[in-house]
Design a protein around this motif. Structure first.
Motif, PDB file in Angstrom:
ATOM      1  N   ALA A  98     -15.662 -30.843  47.425  1.00 53.95           N
ATOM      2  CA  ALA A  98     -15.682 -31.167  48.856  1.00 53.95           C
ATOM      3  C   ALA A  98     -16.176 -29.977  49.685  1.00 53.95           C
ATOM      4  CB  ALA A  98     -14.280 -31.575  49.301  1.00 53.95           C
ATOM      5  N   VAL A  99     -15.854 -28.758  49.256  1.00 51.37           N
ATOM      6  CA  VAL A  99     -16.262 -27.580  50.035  1.00 51.37           C
ATOM      7  C   VAL A  99     -17.661 -27.096  49.636  1.00 51.37           C
ATOM      8  CG1 VAL A  99     -15.723 -25.137  50.491  1.00 51.37           C
ATOM      9  CG2 VAL A  99     -13.883 -26.830  50.435  1.00 51.37           C
ATOM     10  N   TYR A 100     -17.938 -27.091  48.329  1.00 53.15           N
ATOM     11  CA  TYR A 100     -19.172 -26.448  47.851  1.00 53.15           C
ATOM     12  C   TYR A 100     -20.314 -27.411  47.542  1.00 53.15           C
ATOM     13  CZ  TYR A 100     -17.393 -21.728  47.189  1.00 53.15           C
ATOM     14  OH  TYR A 100     -16.924 -20.466  47.389  1.00 53.15           O
ATOM     15  N   GLY A 101     -19.972 -28.692  47.230  1.00 57.27           N
ATOM     16  CA  GLY A 101     -20.984 -29.616  46.725  1.00 57.27           C
ATOM     17  C   GLY A 101     -22.298 -29.554  47.490  1.00 57.27           C
ATOM     18  N   HIS A 102     -22.216 -29.686  48.820  1.00 52.90           N
ATOM     19  CA  HIS A 102     -23.445 -29.781  49.621  1.00 52.90           C
ATOM     20  C   HIS A 102     -24.242 -28.470  49.632  1.00 52.90           C
ATOM     21  CE1 HIS A 102     -20.581 -27.952  52.341  1.00 52.90           C
ATOM     22  NE2 HIS A 102     -21.601 -27.523  53.042  1.00 52.90           N
ATOM     23  N   GLY A 132     -19.114 -28.195  35.185  1.00 52.45           N
ATOM     24  CA  GLY A 132     -19.717 -29.401  34.615  1.00 52.45           C
ATOM     25  C   GLY A 132     -19.741 -30.522  35.641  1.00 52.45           C
ATOM     26  N   GLY A 133     -18.623 -30.693  36.330  1.00 49.49           N
ATOM     27  CA  GLY A 133     -18.531 -31.765  37.335  1.00 49.49           C
ATOM     28  C   GLY A 133     -19.530 -31.564  38.456  1.00 49.49           C
ATOM     29  N   LEU A 134     -19.630 -30.350  38.933  1.00 47.36           N
ATOM     30  CA  LEU A 134     -20.578 -30.082  40.043  1.00 47.36           C
ATOM     31  C   LEU A 134     -22.007 -30.329  39.564  1.00 47.36           C
ATOM     32  CD1 LEU A 134     -19.069 -26.743  41.503  1.00 47.36           C
ATOM     33  CD2 LEU A 134     -18.980 -29.008  42.553  1.00 47.36           C
ATOM     34  N   ASN A 135     -22.284 -29.915  38.342  1.00 46.71           N
ATOM     35  CA  ASN A 135     -23.624 -30.054  37.786  1.00 46.71           C
ATOM     36  C   ASN A 135     -24.019 -31.538  37.671  1.00 46.71           C
ATOM     37  OD1 ASN A 135     -25.967 -28.983  36.795  1.00 46.71           O
ATOM     38  ND2 ASN A 135     -25.279 -29.067  34.654  1.00 46.71           N
ATOM     39  N   PHE A 138     -24.025 -33.263  41.700  1.00 37.65           N
ATOM     40  CA  PHE A 138     -24.821 -32.766  42.839  1.00 37.65           C
ATOM     41  C   PHE A 138     -26.200 -32.330  42.361  1.00 37.65           C
ATOM     42  CE2 PHE A 138     -20.436 -32.391  44.080  1.00 37.65           C
ATOM     43  CZ  PHE A 138     -20.447 -32.877  45.375  1.00 37.65           C
ATOM     44  N   PRO A 139     -27.222 -32.532  43.215  1.00 35.60           N
ATOM     45  CA  PRO A 139     -28.602 -32.229  42.783  1.00 35.60           C
ATOM     46  C   PRO A 139     -28.888 -30.724  42.826  1.00 35.60           C
ATOM     47  CG  PRO A 139     -28.623 -33.099  45.010  1.00 35.60           C
ATOM     48  CD  PRO A 139     -27.190 -33.103  44.568  1.00 35.60           C
ATOM     49  N   SER A 140     -28.193 -29.950  41.994  1.00 40.09           N
ATOM     50  CA  SER A 140     -28.434 -28.503  41.958  1.00 40.09           C
ATOM     51  C   SER A 140     -29.558 -28.217  40.974  1.00 40.09           C
ATOM     52  CB  SER A 140     -27.173 -27.787  41.497  1.00 40.09           C
ATOM     53  OG  SER A 140     -26.991 -28.035  40.115  1.00 40.09           O
ATOM     54  N   ASN A 141     -29.903 -26.945  40.824  1.00 36.73           N
ATOM     55  CA  ASN A 141     -30.889 -26.570  39.807  1.00 36.73           C
ATOM     56  C   ASN A 141     -30.208 -26.132  38.513  1.00 36.73           C
ATOM     57  OD1 ASN A 141     -33.128 -27.189  41.181  1.00 36.73           O
ATOM     58  ND2 ASN A 141     -33.815 -25.097  41.592  1.00 36.73           N
TER      59      ASN A 141
END
Ligand SMILES: Nc1ncnc2c1ncn2[C@@H]1O[C@H](COP(=O)(O)OP(=O)(O)OP(=O)(O)O)[C@@H](O)[C@H]1O
Length: 485
Positions: A98-102, A132-135, A138-141
């Protein structure tokens, strides 16, 4: 809003009792400084860190607290955090997302965890689960363990999750007042301002001793820089500003002392007077901005001759610093502009200063000096609480009107530095504002349209009053001080 304060590393290697004492002092200092801008601030002592909390979450309050914290000695770094309770690994992930995703879009990242307390999972397991969950979501690199674009910092303590949203650099050094007080000989030039700052940062209450060689304008300039240093880096403690009217001493030197020895004798007179002032205030050491070889009175021989005039310890933090490094530091701490505008009030200028003043010659010359003159100036030295610079100046400028209204033909002159002007624009509706930083006033005020009246503006109203006084001294009368309601 929460900040976690990281201690200056030299504090953390002290014995338990010393460390506890220093952390307690730092806690008090932070509380003292921050509560002046935000009454809701509390500071909790948590052994290896201090936790600062505020109930006021407004962005401008956050900016103020960050600025203040970055100027308090003893703090190595401070983390801006949000604190949330968690139940299990997945709840840690959800709160982090919620804090970092965007913020991850298009960036490489990694997750780093510091953990305290008993848990069913290790720090590495949290890093893997959350990373792993964030990866996935979310559309990160992607995850990159070394040199990622973004590091997601989590701290876990028992059932509390601290999400680090920003890391700020602190000033370092020891908490103010954990070292003994010093008396800094402040001239308004680059060197003595930097030397004073270094002692504040090292944990000493720095009091200021000024020898006036150039009348009201000199005093105004030096008061400004002393007040600035105190209010920016040392305002958790009261200090004194001492002003000694030194022109009679200079007069006596010009009359009685050989030309080549005048510089060294002037410094010896300053050290005599400063030692007496220090003794009166119960201070054990003097601080100067002297540096080997910088000017003729600062050769090793001459410094030794100067030293022999007093038993009081003379500390010279800049003794082997290069001028350019001193100027760079003056710029970084914000005293450069004050120093640049300070005219050279050398008092005595020898045509051929002796770089190796013979001690016996100095003594023989001083035997001709009338020491009553020195006694008199020491007796008439004026000692004020530095906080009274603001009040005293206000009293002195009573002939300079302070106003909250703008009449026809009046223009606000914002005299703050370009950085402050840019960071906190001052554009009151329907009023004309011109920006002319304080350090350009002495040279450029006369170029302004003199048929207008200028209302000087700065944030606290101290600098604008001092500058108004200074301009009055220069013969300008179309000046007022502007204060907001
Ligand atoms: N008028 C003064 N009042 C108080 N202290 C002074 C004064 N003039 C000089 N000093 C002290 O003596 C030191 C050496 O001064 P000097 O003028 O020889 O060198 P400087 O390099 O120009 O110093 P600064 O840049 O600090 O003015 C200063 O750093 C300061 O600590």
């Amino acid at each position: 809003m929460k900040f976690i304060i990281k201690l200056f590393p030299e504090i953390t290697i002290k014995s338990k009792s010393v460390r506890q004492r220093m952390v307690k002092v730092l806690q008090g200092n932070i509380r003292n400084v921050l509560q002046k801008v935000d009454e809701t601030v509390t500071v909790r002592n948590d052994w290896d860190k201090l936790v600062v909390s505020s109930k006021n979450d407004a962005p401008e309050n956050r900016d103020r607290l960050v600025e203040r914290l970055s100027c308090i000695p003893g703090i190595q770094a401070f983390l801006e955090v949000t604190q949330k309770p968690f139940t299990d690994l997945h709840s840690i992930y959800e709160q982090t997302a919620a804090v970092y995703g965007h913020t991850l879009v298009g960036k490489t990242f990694c997750v780093r965890v510091k953990r305290k307390g008993k848990h069913e999972f290790s720090s590495i397991e949290i890093e893997r689960y959350v990373g792993g969950g964030l990866n996935q979501n979310f559309p990160s690199n992607g995850v990159k363990l070394s040199h990622p674009d973004l590091q997601v910092n989590l701290q876990i303590e028992d059932d509390q999750l601290y999400l680090v949203t920003d890391i700020h650099k602190g000033l370092g050094g020891y908490p103010l007042s954990t070292q003994e007080d010093v008396l800094s000989l402040i001239s308004g030039g680059f060197d003595s301002g930097v030397a004073s700052y270094q002692f504040i940062k090292r944990g000493s209450r720095v009091h200021y001793c000024f020898f006036n060689l150039g009348g009201a304008a000199h005093e105004i300039g030096v008061k400004q820089v002393s007040y600035y240093l105190w209010s920016k880096y040392g305002q958790s403690h009261r200090v004194k500003f001492v002003s000694v009217p030194f022109e009679p001493v200079v007069g006596e030197i010009l009359e009685k002392i050989d030309n080549g020895l005048m510089g060294v004798v002037l410094k010896r007179m300053m050290m005599r007077a400063a030692s007496r002032v220090a003794e009166r205030l119960g201070i054990e050491a003097l601080v100067t901005g002297e540096s080997v070889g910088q000017v003729s009175s600062q050769t090793v021989t001459n410094l030794s001759v100067i030293d022999r005039v007093t038993d009081t310890l003379i500390l010279r933090p800049l003794i082997v610093s290069d001028k350019q490094d001193i100027i760079d530091q003056a710029r970084a701490i914000g005293t450069l502009e004050f120093a640049e505008t300070m005219p050279e009030y050398c008092g005595v200028i020898s045509n051929k200063p002796n770089v190796k003043a013979p001690y016996d010659d100095v003594l023989a010359n001083e035997a001709k000096f009338n020491f009553d003159v020195l006694e008199n100036v020491i007796t008439s030295a004026k000692v004020i609480d530095i906080r009274d610079i603001a009040n005293e100046t206000a009293a002195q400028v009573q002939e300079v009107e302070t106003t909250t209204q703008l009449a026809d033909n009046e223009i606000i002159l914002d005299i703050r530095s370009p950085d402050d002007h840019e960071d906190k624009p001052f554009e009151p509706e329907g009023m004309t504002v011109i920006h002319l930083p304080f350090y350009k006033l002495s040279t450029q005020y006369g170029d302004l349209d003199q048929s207008k009246t200028y209302l000087l503006y700065c944030e606290r109203g101290v600098m604008s009053k001092l500058q108004a006084l200074y301009l009055k001294e220069q013969g300008f009368n179309n000046i007022k001080v502007y204060r907001q309601n």
